[in-house]
Design a protein around this motif. Structure first.
Motif, PDB file in Angstrom:
ATOM      1  N   ILE A 194     -18.556 -20.062  79.687  1.00  0.00           N
ATOM      2  CA  ILE A 194     -17.543 -21.707  79.040  1.00  0.00           C
ATOM      3  C   ILE A 194     -17.917 -22.571  79.785  1.00  0.00           C
ATOM      4  O   ILE A 194     -17.878 -24.104  79.687  1.00  0.00           O
ATOM      5  CB  ILE A 194     -16.510 -21.512  80.118  1.00  0.00           C
ATOM      6  CG1 ILE A 194     -16.012 -20.602  81.172  1.00  0.00           C
ATOM      7  CG2 ILE A 194     -14.991 -19.442  78.846  1.00  0.00           C
ATOM      8  CD1 ILE A 194     -14.560 -20.571  81.901  1.00  0.00           C
ATOM      9  N   GLU A 195     -19.433 -22.434  80.991  1.00  0.00           N
ATOM     10  CA  GLU A 195     -19.779 -23.508  81.831  1.00  0.00           C
ATOM     11  C   GLU A 195     -20.576 -24.495  80.635  1.00  0.00           C
ATOM     12  O   GLU A 195     -20.148 -25.917  80.741  1.00  0.00           O
ATOM     13  CB  GLU A 195     -20.955 -22.804  82.145  1.00  0.00           C
ATOM     14  CG  GLU A 195     -21.122 -23.337  83.907  1.00  0.00           C
ATOM     15  CD  GLU A 195     -22.511 -23.019  84.681  1.00  0.00           C
ATOM     16  OE1 GLU A 195     -22.633 -23.779  85.249  1.00  0.00           O
ATOM     17  OE2 GLU A 195     -23.231 -21.944  83.468  1.00  0.00           O
ATOM     18  N   ASP A 199     -14.504 -27.821  77.827  1.00  0.00           N
ATOM     19  CA  ASP A 199     -13.562 -29.503  77.781  1.00  0.00           C
ATOM     20  C   ASP A 199     -13.182 -29.060  78.873  1.00  0.00           C
ATOM     21  O   ASP A 199     -12.743 -30.481  80.346  1.00  0.00           O
ATOM     22  CB  ASP A 199     -12.875 -30.117  76.241  1.00  0.00           C
ATOM     23  CG  ASP A 199     -14.347 -30.088  75.617  1.00  0.00           C
ATOM     24  OD1 ASP A 199     -15.318 -30.164  75.609  1.00  0.00           O
ATOM     25  OD2 ASP A 199     -13.079 -29.134  74.345  1.00  0.00           O
ATOM     26  N   GLN A 200     -12.034 -28.383  79.273  1.00  0.00           N
ATOM     27  CA  GLN A 200     -11.355 -28.501  80.834  1.00  0.00           C
ATOM     28  C   GLN A 200     -11.138 -26.402  81.194  1.00  0.00           C
ATOM     29  O   GLN A 200     -11.153 -25.565  79.868  1.00  0.00           O
ATOM     30  CB  GLN A 200     -10.092 -28.637  80.639  1.00  0.00           C
ATOM     31  CG  GLN A 200      -8.873 -28.379  79.450  1.00  0.00           C
ATOM     32  CD  GLN A 200      -8.302 -29.206  80.374  1.00  0.00           C
ATOM     33  OE1 GLN A 200      -7.336 -29.170  80.787  1.00  0.00           O
ATOM     34  NE2 GLN A 200      -6.815 -28.313  79.332  1.00  0.00           N
ATOM     35  N   LYS A 212      -8.619 -27.462  86.887  1.00  0.00           N
ATOM     36  CA  LYS A 212      -9.677 -29.005  86.877  1.00  0.00           C
ATOM     37  C   LYS A 212      -9.845 -29.275  86.264  1.00  0.00           C
ATOM     38  O   LYS A 212     -10.125 -28.580  85.374  1.00  0.00           O
ATOM     39  CB  LYS A 212     -10.773 -28.893  87.805  1.00  0.00           C
ATOM     40  CG  LYS A 212     -10.854 -28.275  89.660  1.00  0.00           C
ATOM     41  CD  LYS A 212     -10.834 -28.977  90.414  1.00  0.00           C
ATOM     42  CE  LYS A 212     -10.417 -28.653  91.410  1.00  0.00           C
ATOM     43  NZ  LYS A 212     -10.819 -29.480  92.446  1.00  0.00           N
ATOM     44  N   THR A 213      -9.945 -30.525  85.260  1.00  0.00           N
ATOM     45  CA  THR A 213     -10.058 -30.963  84.537  1.00  0.00           C
ATOM     46  C   THR A 213     -11.797 -31.642  83.597  1.00  0.00           C
ATOM     47  O   THR A 213     -12.072 -30.895  82.497  1.00  0.00           O
ATOM     48  CB  THR A 213      -9.738 -31.969  84.122  1.00  0.00           C
ATOM     49  OG1 THR A 213     -10.171 -33.408  84.856  1.00  0.00           O
ATOM     50  CG2 THR A 213      -8.113 -32.452  83.621  1.00  0.00           C
ATOM     51  N   ASP A 214     -12.319 -30.985  84.679  1.00  0.00           N
ATOM     52  CA  ASP A 214     -13.959 -31.341  84.774  1.00  0.00           C
ATOM     53  C   ASP A 214     -15.034 -30.286  85.400  1.00  0.00           C
ATOM     54  O   ASP A 214     -15.033 -29.795  85.806  1.00  0.00           O
ATOM     55  CB  ASP A 214     -15.036 -32.250  85.253  1.00  0.00           C
ATOM     56  CG  ASP A 214     -16.506 -32.493  85.725  1.00  0.00           C
ATOM     57  OD1 ASP A 214     -17.030 -32.011  85.056  1.00  0.00           O
ATOM     58  OD2 ASP A 214     -16.879 -33.434  86.939  1.00  0.00           O
ATOM     59  N   PRO A 215     -15.727 -29.318  84.450  1.00  0.00           N
ATOM     60  CA  PRO A 215     -16.240 -28.617  84.358  1.00  0.00           C
ATOM     61  C   PRO A 215     -17.220 -27.977  85.789  1.00  0.00           C
ATOM     62  O   PRO A 215     -17.160 -26.457  86.433  1.00  0.00           O
ATOM     63  CB  PRO A 215     -16.861 -27.737  83.572  1.00  0.00           C
ATOM     64  CG  PRO A 215     -15.968 -28.487  81.718  1.00  0.00           C
ATOM     65  CD  PRO A 215     -15.929 -30.084  83.148  1.00  0.00           C
ATOM     66  N   SER A 216     -18.392 -29.412  86.223  1.00  0.00           N
ATOM     67  CA  SER A 216     -18.802 -29.018  86.520  1.00  0.00           C
ATOM     68  C   SER A 216     -18.083 -29.400  88.254  1.00  0.00           C
ATOM     69  O   SER A 216     -18.569 -28.548  88.941  1.00  0.00           O
ATOM     70  CB  SER A 216     -20.115 -30.524  86.773  1.00  0.00           C
ATOM     71  OG  SER A 216     -19.496 -31.516  86.603  1.00  0.00           O
ATOM     72  N   GLU A 217     -17.114 -29.665  88.095  1.00  0.00           N
ATOM     73  CA  GLU A 217     -16.539 -29.479  89.577  1.00  0.00           C
ATOM     74  C   GLU A 217     -15.753 -28.190  89.917  1.00  0.00           C
ATOM     75  O   GLU A 217     -16.191 -28.183  91.391  1.00  0.00           O
ATOM     76  CB  GLU A 217     -15.429 -31.118  89.273  1.00  0.00           C
ATOM     77  CG  GLU A 217     -14.817 -31.323  90.425  1.00  0.00           C
ATOM     78  CD  GLU A 217     -13.782 -32.410  90.601  1.00  0.00           C
ATOM     79  OE1 GLU A 217     -12.554 -32.418  91.560  1.00  0.00           O
ATOM     80  OE2 GLU A 217     -13.844 -33.211  89.363  1.00  0.00           O
TER      81      GLU A 217
END
Ligand code: ADP
Ligand code: ADP
Length: 222
Positions: A194-195, A199-200, A212-217
């Motif tokens: 999913i990386e 989108d979330q 979390k909404t931002d994958p990288s975070e």
């Protein structure tokens, strides 16, 4: 829009499998990430109206999904984790049967089946019995089944299990093609599934949600 508000689930012979999960799903891909036993299937079965929350509410465009279950199901597609296929049926027969169970039929269903066989790259094997299908082909026929009613909400429970690395890559591009205006919820225990596509990302751990909404975070915390 699909909204979960303090959704909890306790099985008859068990502990709490989910505790006060709240989240909002909008068009796009939401990746539900968590180890085995985290509660991913439990959550998805409730969204698929196969099981009911012990507490909390799930609403679709503002209405409870259990109150207007038929209308909700008509707009929902679900790939269960243990997708059962019928080994003697060929791909077309299986999709006709699955369509009939959803109340679909006639020339419209036939046309939709052909579209999906093309989309999922199963057209050439459409006459082969499902018993001869590889793991990846079985997943794709399962996804085709979930897409028969062109659902606005697509629930995929561990769709990448059993895929080889090449099929995994192909699945990711398929997922992006499928999302569009749809709400897609996809569970996995593999971060890289999913990386690149989500989108979330929602992370489930022991029945509780870390959103979390931002994958990288989000991925920095796993
Ligand atoms: P409940 O009846 O508790 O609301 P569901 O409607 O989701 O739960 O149905 C799940 C059924 O599966 C339960 O009635 C239970 O008998 C059975 N079951 C019990 N333990 C397990 C388990 N570990 N995994 C799968 N199924 C189980
Ligand atoms: P995941 O999909 O993340 O692997 P599950 O939703 O399958 O997690 O399981 C969450 C918890 O609920 C686990 O402890 C599991 O044993 C339990 N569980 C799952 N299904 C049932 C059931 N039908 N009856 C009783 N317990 C269950």
């Amino acid at each position: 829009m699909l909204e979960l508000h303090n959704v909890s689930k306790r099985y008859k012979q068990g502990k709490w499998a989910l505790q006060k999960v709240s989240m909002t799903l909008r068009p796009g891909i939401t990746g539900l990430l968590g180890p085995n036993g985290a509660g991913k299937s439990t959550l998805m079965r409730m969204l698929a109206t196969i099981s009911r929350p012990t507490a909390g509410t799930i609403t679709w465009d503002g209405d409870s999904i259990s109150k207007r279950a038929d209308a909700f199901r008509a707009q929902m597609g679900y790939l269960p984790q243990d997708v059962g296929v019928y080994p003697q049926l060929n791909a077309v027969e299986f999709l006709q049967y699955a369509g009939a169970l959803k109340g679909l039929g006639g020339p419209k269903l036939k046309k939709r089946i052909l579209e999906l066989l093309e989309l999922l790259n199963l057209h050439e094997v459409r006459q082969r019995p499902l018993g001869s299908f590889s793991g990846g082909m079985r997943q794709r026929i399962g996804i085709a089944q979930a897409l028969l009613n062109d659902p606005r909400l697509l629930i995929l429970d561990e769709p990448t299990v059993g895929l080889d690395p090449e099929e995994r890559v192909r699945f990711r591009s398929l997922l992006t093609d499928l999302s569009g205006e749809r709400i897609v919820l996809l569970s996995t225990h593999i971060v890289s599934d999913i990386e690149a596509t989500a989108d979330q990302i929602a992370i489930l751990s022991k029945g509780s949600l870390l959103m979390k909404t931002d994958p990288s975070e989000a991925l920095r915390t796993v």
